[in-house]
Design a protein around this motif. Structure first.
Motif, PDB file in Angstrom:
ATOM      1  N   THR A 227     -43.770  21.906 -33.221  1.00  0.00           N
ATOM      2  CA  THR A 227     -43.592  21.153 -32.465  1.00  0.00           C
ATOM      3  C   THR A 227     -44.444  20.537 -31.965  1.00  0.00           C
TER       4      THR A 227
ATOM      5  N   THR B  66     -42.000  14.284 -31.761  1.00  0.00           N
ATOM      6  CA  THR B  66     -42.582  13.813 -30.621  1.00  0.00           C
ATOM      7  C   THR B  66     -44.907  13.835 -30.032  1.00  0.00           C
ATOM      8  N   ARG B  67     -45.042  14.692 -30.419  1.00  0.00           N
ATOM      9  CA  ARG B  67     -46.560  14.359 -29.619  1.00  0.00           C
ATOM     10  C   ARG B  67     -47.223  14.034 -30.867  1.00  0.00           C
TER      11      ARG B  67
ATOM     12  N   GLU C  26     -36.424   7.616 -38.559  1.00  0.00           N
ATOM     13  CA  GLU C  26     -36.985   8.075 -37.666  1.00  0.00           C
ATOM     14  C   GLU C  26     -38.162   8.045 -37.257  1.00  0.00           C
TER      15      GLU C  26
ATOM     16  N   GLY D  45     -39.639  12.866 -37.310  1.00  0.00           N
ATOM     17  CA  GLY D  45     -39.395  11.925 -35.811  1.00  0.00           C
ATOM     18  C   GLY D  45     -39.378  12.833 -34.601  1.00  0.00           C
ATOM     19  N   LYS D  46     -39.234  13.935 -35.549  1.00  0.00           N
ATOM     20  CA  LYS D  46     -39.456  15.134 -33.922  1.00  0.00           C
ATOM     21  C   LYS D  46     -39.794  15.833 -33.130  1.00  0.00           C
TER      22      LYS D  46
ATOM     23  N   ASN E 169     -39.269   7.013 -33.868  1.00  0.00           N
ATOM     24  CA  ASN E 169     -39.297   8.064 -31.952  1.00  0.00           C
ATOM     25  C   ASN E 169     -40.358   8.849 -31.392  1.00  0.00           C
ATOM     26  N   LEU E 170     -41.746   8.231 -31.875  1.00  0.00           N
ATOM     27  CA  LEU E 170     -42.960   8.901 -32.947  1.00  0.00           C
ATOM     28  C   LEU E 170     -43.720   8.593 -31.173  1.00  0.00           C
ATOM     29  N   LYS E 171     -43.205   8.323 -30.064  1.00  0.00           N
ATOM     30  CA  LYS E 171     -43.609   7.002 -28.764  1.00  0.00           C
ATOM     31  C   LYS E 171     -45.068   7.059 -28.594  1.00  0.00           C
ATOM     32  N   ASN E 172     -45.576   8.293 -29.067  1.00  0.00           N
ATOM     33  CA  ASN E 172     -47.315   9.073 -28.899  1.00  0.00           C
ATOM     34  C   ASN E 172     -48.324   8.528 -30.514  1.00  0.00           C
TER      35      ASN E 172
END
Ligand SMILES: *[C@@H]1O[C@H](CO)[C@@H](O)[C@H](O)[C@H]1NC(C)=O
Ligand SMILES: *[C@@H]1O[C@H](CO)[C@@H](O)[C@H](O)[C@H]1NC(C)=O
Ligand SMILES: *[C@@H]1O[C@H](CO)[C@@H](O)[C@H](O)[C@H]1NC(C)=O
Ligand SMILES: *[C@@H]1O[C@H](CO)[C@@H](O)[C@H](O)[C@H]1NC(C)=O
Ligand SMILES: *[C@@H]1O[C@H](CO)[C@@H](O)[C@H](O)[C@H]1NC(C)=O
Ligand SMILES: *[C@@H]1O[C@H](CO)[C@@H](O)[C@H](O)[C@H]1NC(C)=O
Ligand SMILES: *[C@@H]1O[C@H](CO)[C@@H](O)[C@H](O)[C@H]1NC(C)=O
Ligand SMILES: *[C@@H]1O[C@H](CO)[C@@H](O)[C@H](O)[C@H]1NC(C)=O
Ligand SMILES: *[C@@H]1O[C@H](CO)[C@@H](O)[C@H](O)[C@H]1NC(C)=O
Length: 637
Positions: free
Chosen positions: A121, A145-146, A164, A142-143, A167-170
């Motif tokens: 993660t 997120t880093r 998903e 998508g989890k 969701n990877l906003k970075n």
């Protein structure tokens, strides 16, 4: 795909810089730091599934965050450190390490993306590019997120892009080119506002390019060609003024204008090839594009004149404007930075400006309206007078009814069909043509191999081919990154049999990332589309070094024959090296058909079944060698 590593520098160097700094600060404590046990278990499980082992220098005595994973070993450019991870050991008072980067790049990994990956993660950088990964892209990605950098480029995946991933906003860089995905780009990608690099070319993506792409304002590098997108190009693209590199193309459906380009003045590469653009070239003021180095607007319906402004743009190096509807005459001056100018297949006319025969300039003026006579026929490589719209040099005085060419070959070869295959080893560049001294045939070549300093237009192999009597014909081939045309010149009018021969000589047929290499192109004869998405290896069930033959019966009416091999953006870019894509052909033979009989099978027998195609492809396999006489069923109009 070296470029990927370079592109990766900005996000990843900061990251590894940070890691190094933290490492230095905690040098003493580091001795006690241990990798998070669930990450160790996940890593070992992933590697076990993929049959990978870490080098001893990295995985010292079973502690993954040690050795090369925590020292200053470079993860990007050190081929010995692959597979590789990097860790951040600053957690829990510098007692806990988390895995922040993982590279499994071009290692022939075959298999699915393991579920254990979701336990890593802390990953900020995951590079699984150029493998043989199968199955779908899992939603659990998508989890993670880093993640800032994510690459699945060039794999054998299937299915759609999971929502998903939005969701990877970075995320800063996403490479999903040539990896087998299909469906629509998910609407959730509109959340990836920090994205700078998006490569999604050569998949089976459909529908329109989503409007929201035009709201990802940080994009600097966008590649979307070679999909099944419908036009038009979204007007919202006009907001992407930070783009330095834009490659889109291969649309069907509605036409687009050039309006969305006008403010993209930071571009250094603009490729809108085969994009159904219908507009006047003057609608973009290129004088504002002060860094533009590479401009490809070929295969559209662009009208207007070739302006002095465009041709005097410095540092413009490569200019492809072929296969449009440009008219008027050529400007008198050009920028000294230009080395390649493709203006073929337009409506240009007038006199040659003095620059056309400048040293080191490659210029292709084939199929325009230049009036060329003896006084100026020798200014450019000879034969251009035979390759203009209205002045094919031998109209009305046809001299022959056959020719054969060994593409890339250095000397004449007598084929088992008794034809003499003429050599074709002229060293051509990105905008070139030539006509043989005998004016029997000629060719025109367009395009530059992307990201490849040494991409080659002729390739060869010393392998022998077993399913042919003419092995030598297949040891050389011509390759083109955009468009390769062979012309028959001065042929007597009538029906002809055109035999095109191919063999894939670069992608091996085994299950390695190299076998993921795909070469896909279209074939037109006399302007009629004969093959769409032609893939040599598909015809041989994946075998390389295996001969494939196609035969077509076509009509010659103006003493002229045009065989066009066209790249429509599909296929991989860079396997086994950068710049191995686009049409490839080994040999061509053309002979008059019907009247002289010569053992051809009677064509009329099946005439009622299919009136659409003049032809028929025949795949030669070992079993049907010596087959010409029983060569399938010709379909006749
Ligand atoms: C690190 O600390 C956090 C909270 O401070 C704790 O939840 C976690 O279990 C610790 N990790 C390890 C591997 O000890
Ligand atoms: C690291 O080394 C240990 C002990 O040799 C081994 O069990 C483990 O599989 C190795 N991990 C990797 C990723 O190679
Ligand atoms: C992930 O780690 C947890 C423990 O933190 C473990 O229970 C779980 O089985 C692991 N999942 C996978 C897919 O490895
Ligand atoms: C876009 O780039 C700028 C400049 O590099 C940066 O400051 C900004 O945070 C980025 N925007 C997003 C949404 O990441
Ligand atoms: C380009 O920029 C100008 C000035 O900012 C603006 O007026 C114009 O609308 C823009 N054009 C497009 C197509 O976005
Ligand atoms: C080319 O442009 C002319 C006008 O300059 C127009 O009449 C003609 O239809 C155009 N042809 C194509 C194929 O777009
Ligand atoms: C070639 O020369 C003829 C006669 O001088 C001239 O009419 C024609 O425009 C010239 N063609 C080119 C392309 O310069
Ligand atoms: C074609 O003609 C040129 C010039 O006349 C000559 O130099 C060249 O050797 C000839 N090539 C062949 C293959 O005959
Ligand atoms: C092109 O250059 C690369 C790197 O220098 C090399 O690996 C590759 O083999 C070269 N390709 C050809 C066709 O020469």
């Amino acid at each position: 795909m070296r470029r990927r590593h370079q592109l990766l520098v900005s996000p990843s160097c900061c990251l590894s810089g940070l890691v190094l700094l933290l490492l230095a600060l905690s040098a003493r404590a580091q001795r006690q730091a241990h990798t998070d046990p669930s990450e160790v278990a996940a890593l070992n499980a992933i590697f076990r599934r993929w049959g990978l082992r870490a080098s001893a220098a990295w995985n010292i005595s079973g502690e993954p965050c040690s050795g090369a994973a925590t020292d200053d070993t470079d993860i990007d450019d050190d081929p010995n450190f692959n597979p590789a991870i990097k860790c951040d050991c600053s957690y829990n008072g510098s007692t806990v390490c988390h895995i922040t980067r993982m590279k499994v790049y071009a290692l022939d990994v075959a298999g699915q993306i393991p579920a254990e990956l979701q336990n890593l993660t802390y990953l900020a950088n995951l590079n699984l590019g150029q493998n043989y990964l199968t199955g779908s892209l899992p939603a659990f990605l998508g989890k993670l997120t880093r993640l800032q950098y994510l690459s699945f480029g060039v794999n054998a995946l299937t299915g759609v892009v999971p929502r998903e991933l939005g969701n990877l906003k970075n995320l800063i860089s996403l490479y999903i080119d040539s990896c087998g995905l299909s469906g629509e780009l998910p609407s959730t990608f509109s959340k990836l506002k920090g994205l700078r690099v998006l490569w999604a070319s050569d998949n089976e993506f459909i529908r329109k390019i989503p409007d929201y792409i035009g709201s990802l304002l940080n994009l600097t590098d966008l590649r979307l060609h070679g999909n099944n997108f419908d036009g038009p190009i979204p007007a919202s693209f006009s907001n992407l003024v930070n783009l330095a590199n834009l490659r889109i193309g291969d649309f069907t459906g509605e036409v687009s204008s050039l309006a969305f380009v006008v403010n993209m003045t930071s571009l250094n590469t603009l490729v809108l090839r085969n994009s159904r653009i219908s507009d006047n070239l003057a609608s973009v003021d290129f004088s504002k594009f002060v860094g533009l180095n590479y401009l490809d607007l070929s295969f559209n319906s662009i009208t207007g004149k070739v302006s002095p402004t465009l041709l005097n743009l410095n540092p413009l190096n490569f200019l492809f404007l072929g296969s449009n509807n440009l008219s008027g005459s050529l400007p008198d001056m050009i920028s000294p930075s230009l080395t390649t100018i493709d203006l073929s297949y337009n409506m240009l006319s007038g006199r040659y400006p003095s620059w056309v025969n400048m040293n080191n300039l490659h210029v292709n003026l084939v199929w325009n309206n230049f009036g060329i006579d003896n006084s100026n026929n020798s200014i450019l490589p000879s034969g251009l007078n035979c390759l203009q719209r209205d002045t094919p040099c031998l109209i009305g005085s046809p001299s022959h009814s056959s020719f054969a060419v060994d593409s890339g070959g250095k000397r004449p070869i007598r084929g088992s069909d008794n034809s003499i295959y003429e050599p074709d080893d002229a060293s051509l560049q990105g905008a070139s043509y030539y006509v043989t001294n005998s004016t029997r045939w000629g060719l025109s070549n367009i395009g530059k191999f992307v990201d490849s300093p040494n991409g080659s237009y002729i390739i060869d192999t010393s392998r022998r081919f077993t399913n042919t009597l003419d092995s030598e014909l297949f040891q050389t081939a011509r390759m083109s990154p955009s468009s390769l045309r062979y012309y028959g010149i001065g042929l007597k009018n009538g029906m002809y049999k055109v035999v095109l021969q191919f063999a894939e000589i670069f992608f091996p047929g085994d299950q390695t990332w190299k076998s993921v290499g795909k070469r896909i192109f279209n074939i037109y004869i006399q302007g009629d589309l004969k093959e769409t998405d032609f893939d040599i290896k598909k015809q041989t069930n994946g075998k390389s070094y295996t001969v494939v033959e196609r035969q077509y019966i076509v009509e010659v009416t103006n003493n002229f024959l045009d065989i066009h091999l066209f790249w429509a953006g599909k296929g991989t870019c860079c396997i086994p090296n950068q710049g191995f894509y686009g049409p490839l052909i080994s040999a061509i033979s053309v002979s008059s058909y019907g009247s002289n009989g010569e053992g051809d099978p009677g064509p009329q027998k099946n005439s009622s079944t299919n009136r659409t195609g003049l032809v028929v492809g025949v795949v030669v396999s070992v079993a049907v060698l010596g087959f010409l006489a029983l060569a399938g069923v010709f379909v006749w109009r």
